[in-house]
Design a protein around this motif. Structure first.
Motif, PDB file in Angstrom:
ATOM      1  N   THR A  39       0.850  -1.189   0.000  1.00  8.53           N
ATOM      2  CA  THR A  39       0.000   0.000   0.000  1.00  8.53           C
ATOM      3  C   THR A  39       0.884   1.237   0.000  1.00  8.53           C
ATOM      4  OG1 THR A  39      -1.836  -1.088   1.143  1.00  8.53           O
ATOM      5  CG2 THR A  39      -1.691   1.314   1.347  1.00  8.53           C
ATOM      6  N   ILE A  40       0.579   2.191  -0.862  1.00  8.75           N
ATOM      7  CA  ILE A  40       1.365   3.414  -1.000  1.00  8.75           C
ATOM      8  C   ILE A  40       0.622   4.568  -0.335  1.00  8.75           C
ATOM      9  CG2 ILE A  40       2.637   4.873  -2.614  1.00  8.75           C
ATOM     10  CD1 ILE A  40       3.321   1.859  -2.795  1.00  8.75           C
ATOM     11  N   LYS A  41       1.290   5.222   0.620  1.00  3.03           N
ATOM     12  CA  LYS A  41       0.672   6.342   1.324  1.00  3.03           C
ATOM     13  C   LYS A  41       1.680   7.457   1.560  1.00  3.03           C
ATOM     14  CE  LYS A  41      -3.543   4.861   1.997  1.00  3.03           C
ATOM     15  NZ  LYS A  41      -4.668   5.555   1.347  1.00  3.03           N
ATOM     16  N   ASN A  42       1.192   8.688   1.537  1.00  5.96           N
ATOM     17  CA  ASN A  42       2.002   9.821   1.970  1.00  5.96           C
ATOM     18  C   ASN A  42       2.050   9.803   3.498  1.00  5.96           C
ATOM     19  OD1 ASN A  42       2.939  11.385  -0.296  1.00  5.96           O
ATOM     20  ND2 ASN A  42       0.797  11.890  -0.703  1.00  5.96           N
ATOM     21  N   THR A  43       3.166  10.235   4.060  1.00  2.74           N
ATOM     22  CA  THR A  43       3.295  10.250   5.521  1.00  2.74           C
ATOM     23  C   THR A  43       2.230  11.144   6.153  1.00  2.74           C
ATOM     24  OG1 THR A  43       5.008  11.949   5.221  1.00  2.74           O
ATOM     25  CG2 THR A  43       5.748   9.694   5.609  1.00  2.74           C
ATOM     26  N   THR A  44       1.822  12.189   5.445  1.00  9.34           N
ATOM     27  CA  THR A  44       0.789  13.084   5.983  1.00  9.34           C
ATOM     28  C   THR A  44      -0.551  12.370   6.129  1.00  9.34           C
ATOM     29  OG1 THR A  44       0.359  13.883   3.732  1.00  9.34           O
ATOM     30  CG2 THR A  44       1.846  15.194   5.099  1.00  9.34           C
TER      31      THR A  44
END
Length: 265
Positions: free
Chosen positions: A133-138
């Motif tokens: 799963t790809i997510k921005n840290t924000t």
């Protein structure tokens, strides 16, 4: 623009269309680029390993795709993979907030997806699956994101499949840029009238025999020696990297002013 509602009819249509089904060239992602309303830039890219168009939701997913495809271990990439059987798979779901992922008007549960389901081959040639799963840290600071990720985590845990979150911090922009630069030479017709298979072998030998000279000079000399159009040798050099006949540090900017000896790992 009015928000498009999710319904049982749409669910059945997606399944009938084969979304989330198949492998390799025959796989159909659950969502296409026009289904996305993301903060990132949705993109479509032809997969060299799958032979089909991949639909990616953001720049980070695009970079992740490039890294996955460049890996010799990855043999298949399925993006936007639906967790259609999530309720059957997860036993301990009393504390999970599935209600947060339901259409407010129709009350129909949304189909949750994992960004990538990868088929990977180990040293012995045995294939296994990885979910990523790809997510921005924000995004990880948001409660709704945490709730969704916990559903994904339990789903893949119950399936016995390794699942991890990848953030922008783990997606090297320089590496992705370099992969993008060399993979173009793998696309059908990119070489024009150039016989890249035959000439790349000749160039490789020429580079190894003259590895103390600056690469930029060597490529110019090769073009003249073989009577090629300007830039042909550079194209062939990129092709050699894409084919992994030449191994360099792809995490760094490729400096053509360096000698071949300094560039090679």
């Amino acid at each position: 623009m009015a928000k498009i509602q999710w319904s049982k009819e749409k669910l059945h249509r997606y399944i009938k269309e084969g979304r989330g089904q198949g492998v390799g060239k025959d796989y159909t992602p659950w969502n296409y680029t026009y289904n996305y309303s993301s903060k990132g830039r949705a993109s479509r890219i032809f997969g060299l390993k799958t032979g089909r168009i991949h639909h990616l939701q953001s720049d980070n997913q695009y970079r992740a795709f490039l890294l996955f495809e460049f890996s010799s271990k990855v043999v298949d990439i399925r993006e936007s993979f639906p967790l259609l059987d999530v309720n059957e798979v997860i036993d301990d779901k009393e504390d999970l907030r599935f209600d947060k992922f339901t259409d407010r008007e129709t009350k129909e549960p949304y189909v949750l997806t994992t960004n990538f389901l990868l088929t990977v081959k180990d040293m012995d040639g045995k294939e296994f699956l990885l979910a990523r799963t790809i997510k921005n840290t924000t995004e990880l600071k948001r409660r709704i994101t945490f709730e969704r990720l916990e559903i994904e985590r339990r789903y893949w845990e119950h399936k016995g499949i390794d699942w991890k979150i990848i953030t922008e911090k783990q997606l090297s922009r320089q590496l992705a840029k370099n992969i993008e630069w060399v993979r173009e030479t793998m696309l059908e017709g990119s070489e024009g009238k150039l016989n890249k298979e035959e000439l790349s072998v000749i160039l490789l030998r020429y580079l190894l025999e003259n590895d103390e000279l600056p690469l930029k000079e060597l490529l110019k000399l090769f073009d003249k020696m073989e009577g090629l159009q300007k830039g042909s040798a550079l194209f062939l050099f990129r092709y050699l990297i894409a084919m992994k006949e030449i191994v360099i540090d792809m995490e760094k900017k490729i400096e053509l002013s360096l000698t071949v000896n300094d560039l090679l790992k």
